[in-house]
Design an enzyme around this catalytic site. Structure first.
Site, PDB file in Angstrom:
ATOM      1  N   ASP A 198     -64.296   6.840  62.322  1.00 22.11           N
ATOM      2  CA  ASP A 198     -63.478   6.526  61.145  1.00 22.11           C
ATOM      3  C   ASP A 198     -62.000   6.491  61.502  1.00 22.11           C
ATOM      4  O   ASP A 198     -61.246   5.647  60.999  1.00 22.11           O
ATOM      5  CB  ASP A 198     -63.705   7.548  60.039  1.00 22.11           C
ATOM      6  CG  ASP A 198     -62.767   7.259  58.870  1.00 22.11           C
ATOM      7  OD1 ASP A 198     -62.904   6.178  58.282  1.00 22.11           O
ATOM      8  OD2 ASP A 198     -61.873   8.071  58.594  1.00 22.11           O
ATOM      9  N   SER A 226     -65.623   5.959  54.623  1.00 28.07           N
ATOM     10  CA  SER A 226     -64.565   6.631  55.379  1.00 28.07           C
ATOM     11  C   SER A 226     -64.346   8.042  54.829  1.00 28.07           C
ATOM     12  O   SER A 226     -64.333   9.032  55.581  1.00 28.07           O
ATOM     13  CB  SER A 226     -63.282   5.791  55.256  1.00 28.07           C
ATOM     14  OG  SER A 226     -62.147   6.526  55.611  1.00 28.07           O
TER      15      SER A 226
END
Ligand code: URA
Length: 433
Positions: A167, A189
């Site tokens: 991420d 995310s």
């Protein structure tokens, strides 16, 4: 492509470009191969754009999230004697809520692991705010963090680089390729980091309005529902509040300015909207952790939350009683007419604070501790022509003109007797089910 690779990145991009579904195997591979540097930045940016334009269904988002979690380590709070509860805000202007909230919830025996980030763009970062406190340090080892959670109950610190490293790379790429605002990418995310962090319960503050990623309630509801489902399916008790971000929270936007306002809230005062949201989120966090029959509002008034705040700041090297920095230069923004303020635009204020030096344009930029905007008139306030609407703060006065440009259309003043649209601060609540 090496012969050992399972897929060709171009085929994966074409699948999504042509509105197809990515298979579990494609998703696992593309996240892993991107983290290893086998999928190139330009290929991942093309895939991100295809996802932004064509979306992903729930199983795809769940798999994408799981693949990002699998890219790194998972934390384990099961050894703590306290239940854990965390909060995540999708980011807004003047959003300093984490600062009073974490110690407030810890008062009631709940551990609050707030793994936070630095700001980028017009929304401020929690770590940037706390770093304006002399001596305070954001980086803690896992052992230090666990010890502080056990002894004090609240930690606000930098997320370690081991949590969802895919991420970290992906978010930096999205930031420079116009692909942040994709619901599947935002949801995965945020939730990959929260699930990897290992909190038992989670409250999401999904912002709606000009100062937020989600500009309208339908988009925000979809994002909230997606994140609540991801958390619930991963065994995290998750609930979301949708909250208004059309106007800034509180009266300050900027690092030390926001710490001062948070300390006012911890001292039982502070702006009503900041207190309302802090208490509402605290109630949700306590309920998620199984604590009932208490009123968090009391602990702001009687000093218990302030005690935990001071212990939390001292434990990380900070001096909670030290004077906070002020910017060296200020300028006033004056009301152009008599009347009632019916609009104060969150995005405009956020951009102004950023241009004054409170935020960064690139990850490597430094921020000014004292820079930002103090608002003297929020929607509903009566003003006279020539009275101050805002004070701009910076150490670098050449920044004033660009900040003023951002504020040109920030405020609407209507004739006396008009009323601003009545928007509640808390717009909706999305729970599992
Ligand atoms: N915050 C995150 O951590 N990720 C996003 O994609 C957006 C906000």
């Amino acid at each position: 492509m090496s012969t050992a690779e399972l897929f060709d990145a171009v085929d994966v991009i074409r699948t999504k470009r042509d509105k197809g579904r990515l298979s579990d195997a494609q998703i696992d591979w593309v996240i892993d191969a991107y983290t290893r540097g086998v999928v190139a930045e330009e290929q991942m940016s093309a895939l991100n754009m295809a996802i932004l334009l064509n979306g992903m269904d729930r199983p795809e988002i769940a798999r994408w999230t799981a693949a990002m979690i699998a890219s790194g380590e998972r934390m384990d709070f099961s050894g703590l004697s306290r239940p854990t509860s965390d909060k995540h805000s999708t980011g807004g202007v003047g959003d300093k809520i984490t600062l009073p909230l974490a110690p407030l919830v810890a008062v009631f025996g709940v551990a609050v692991p707030q793994l936070s980030g630095r700001g980028l763009g017009h929304t401020g970062g929690t770590l940037d705010k706390l770093e304006s406190i002399p001596g305070w340090r954001a980086a803690l080892s896992n052992a230090e963090m666990l010890a502080q959670l056990e002894s004090i109950g609240a930690v606000i610190c930098q997320a370690g680089s081991g949590l969802a490293p895919a991420d970290r790379k992906l978010y930096a790429l999205r930031d420079v390729t116009g692909t942040v605002e994709a619901i599947p990418l935002i949801a995965s995310s945020i939730m990959s980091k929260k699930i990897a962090e290992g909190t038992g319960s989670l409250v999401l503050d999904v912002k709606v309005g000009s100062g937020a990623f989600m500009k309208n309630i339908d988009q925000a509801t979809e994002l909230a529902r997606t994140m609540v489902d991801l958390g619930t399916d991963a065994g995290v008790r998750t609930v979301a509040l949708l909250t208004d971000m059309s106007t800034p929270l509180g009266l300050t936007a900027g690092n030390a300015l926001e710490v001062r306002e948070s300390v006012e809230v911890l001292a039982g005062g502070g702006p009503a909207d900041v207190v309302e949201l802090t208490v509402a989120l605290a109630r949700e966090m306590l309920a998620g952790a199984g604590v009932t029959g208490v009123d968090p509002a009391d602990a702001l008034v009687d000093g218990r939350a302030m005690d935990v705040w001071k212990r939390m700041i001292r434990a990380q090297g900070g001096d909670p009683d030290a004077a906070l920095p002020w910017a060296s230069e200020t300028e006033l923004v004056l009301a152009p007419a008599d009347g009632v303020v019916v609009r104060l635009d969150a995005l405009a204020v956020g951009v102004a604070a950023w241009r004054l030096g409170a935020g960064r344009a690139r990850r490597s930029d430094t921020v000014q501790a004292g820079a930002g905007v103090v608002m003297h008139a929020k929607p509903g306030a009566l003003v006279r022509a020539g009275e101050p609407l805002m004070t701009l703060h910076t150490d670098t006065p050449e920044r004033f003109s660009r900040a003023r440009e951002a504020l040109l259309d920030a405020v609407t003043i209507a004739p006396e007797g008009s009323a601003p649209p009545r928007t509640p601060l808390i717009l909706d609540r999305i729970a599992a089910g």
